[in-house]
Design an enzyme around this catalytic site. Structure first.
Site, PDB file in Angstrom:
ATOM      1  N   HIS A   7       0.823  -1.207   0.000  1.00 58.61           N
ATOM      2  CA  HIS A   7       0.000   0.000   0.000  1.00 58.61           C
ATOM      3  C   HIS A   7       0.863   1.266   0.000  1.00 58.61           C
ATOM      4  CE1 HIS A   7       0.951   0.850   4.209  1.00 58.61           C
ATOM      5  NE2 HIS A   7       0.769  -0.444   4.440  1.00 58.61           N
ATOM      6  N   THR A  10       1.368   5.943   4.503  1.00 55.93           N
ATOM      7  CA  THR A  10       0.280   6.347   5.387  1.00 55.93           C
ATOM      8  C   THR A  10       0.780   7.334   6.439  1.00 55.93           C
ATOM      9  OG1 THR A  10       0.596   4.652   7.093  1.00 55.93           O
ATOM     10  CG2 THR A  10      -0.713   4.032   5.147  1.00 55.93           C
ATOM     11  N   TRP A  12       0.634   6.977   9.677  1.00 60.79           N
ATOM     12  CA  TRP A  12       1.403   6.296  10.726  1.00 60.79           C
ATOM     13  C   TRP A  12       2.763   5.824  10.229  1.00 60.79           C
ATOM     14  CZ3 TRP A  12      -2.450   2.892  14.063  1.00 60.79           C
ATOM     15  CH2 TRP A  12      -3.269   3.762  14.782  1.00 60.79           C
ATOM     16  N   ASN A  13       2.906   5.546   8.925  1.00 58.91           N
ATOM     17  CA  ASN A  13       4.244   5.265   8.395  1.00 58.91           C
ATOM     18  C   ASN A  13       5.165   6.446   8.658  1.00 58.91           C
ATOM     19  OD1 ASN A  13       3.006   3.606   5.383  1.00 58.91           O
ATOM     20  ND2 ASN A  13       3.542   2.713   7.358  1.00 58.91           N
ATOM     21  N   GLN A  19       0.962  -0.274  12.725  1.00 56.87           N
ATOM     22  CA  GLN A  19      -0.407  -0.286  12.221  1.00 56.87           C
ATOM     23  C   GLN A  19      -1.074  -1.641  12.407  1.00 56.87           C
ATOM     24  OE1 GLN A  19      -1.247   2.848   8.921  1.00 56.87           O
ATOM     25  NE2 GLN A  19       0.591   1.768   8.288  1.00 56.87           N
ATOM     26  N   GLU A  87      -2.633  -7.513   7.271  1.00 53.02           N
ATOM     27  CA  GLU A  87      -1.304  -7.484   7.882  1.00 53.02           C
ATOM     28  C   GLU A  87      -1.264  -8.316   9.159  1.00 53.02           C
ATOM     29  OE1 GLU A  87       1.670  -7.536   7.739  1.00 53.02           O
ATOM     30  OE2 GLU A  87       2.498  -5.501   7.654  1.00 53.02           O
ATOM     31  N   LEU A  88      -0.066  -8.571   9.669  1.00 53.98           N
ATOM     32  CA  LEU A  88       0.115  -9.224  10.959  1.00 53.98           C
ATOM     33  C   LEU A  88      -0.647  -8.464  12.037  1.00 53.98           C
ATOM     34  CD1 LEU A  88       1.941 -11.367  12.578  1.00 53.98           C
ATOM     35  CD2 LEU A  88       3.385  -9.378  13.079  1.00 53.98           C
ATOM     36  N   ASN A  89      -1.392  -9.202  12.860  1.00 51.51           N
ATOM     37  CA  ASN A  89      -2.033  -8.597  14.019  1.00 51.51           C
ATOM     38  C   ASN A  89      -0.964  -8.363  15.084  1.00 51.51           C
ATOM     39  OD1 ASN A  89      -3.392  -8.101  16.452  1.00 51.51           O
ATOM     40  ND2 ASN A  89      -5.155  -9.333  15.834  1.00 51.51           N
TER      41      ASN A  89
END
Length: 204
Positions: A7, A10, A12-13, A19, A87-89
């Site tokens: 993606h 963002t 938060w990136n 995230q 994505e990974l939780n």
């Protein structure tokens, strides 16, 4: 044939916050990146540099869907949401700043980035093994549906790395971290064996 897209950039990136299953919107730069990639891929199809795209499969995260929609503005194909491409939780790390997590959980933070085989989440999130099995389950279903077609998967940094690792049977540490809206290409031969064409390429 499979094209993997991370993606766009963002909020938060930029802020260096985790995230995972949470979300922050694409920045203006992220929107621009997605548009540039979509336009470049459409031109590659027109020039026969890549085959026609049969469908785009996206993670259900809003940042991935937003990226996929910008791509599809130019590719004009079927767009599907695949829950397994999430994505990974990351449990209670999500939304926290990198520096705060490292200060609180230095060993776990180190293993997360540099020694994934020993990463044991105590944050309520998933293990890397759980992620790998999840994304591969989703991929195998999609591959069966598409058969010999060409698909684009819009997903996330960690999910992409572990799925490519599973497909080409390489250690995940050998798979480079995908940059925002980078393109990776994996192809399957007549024996059903997957091989890397290229990874983590900016094509616009």
């Amino acid at each position: 044939q499979v094209y993997f897209v991370r993606h766009g950039q963002t909020v938060w990136n930029v802020e260096k916050r985790m995230q995972g299953w949470q979300n922050s919107p694409l920045t203006s730069q992220g929107v621009l990146e997605a548009d540039l990639l979509g336009k470049a891929m459409a031109q590659m199809v027109q020039d026969s540099d890549i085959d026609d795209i049969d469908r785009i499969d996206t993670s259900p995260s809003k940042r991935a869907i937003q990226t996929a929609e910008h791509l599809n503005h130019f590719l004009n194909t079927k767009l599907e949401t695949v829950p397994e491409f999430q994505e990974l939780n990351m449990g209670d790390w999500e939304g926290q700043y990198f520096a705060a997590i490292e200060a609180k959980d230095p060993k776990e933070w180190h293993d997360f980035w540099f020694d994934q085989s020993h990463y044991q989440p105590h944050n309520g999130g998933e293990t890397f093994d759980e992620l790998s099995k999840r994304v591969r389950t989703g991929f195998d279903r999609v591959a069966e549906e598409v058969k010999d077609g060409t698909i684009v998967i819009v997903s996330h940094r960690i999910a992409i790395r572990f799925l490519i690792s599973s497909l080409v049977e390489e250690n995940v540490l050998e798979i480079p971290d995908p940059k925002s809206t980078s393109l990776s290409h994996i192809r399957r031969d007549e024996r059903g064996v997957y091989a890397v064409d290229f990874l983590n390429r900016i094509v616009y």
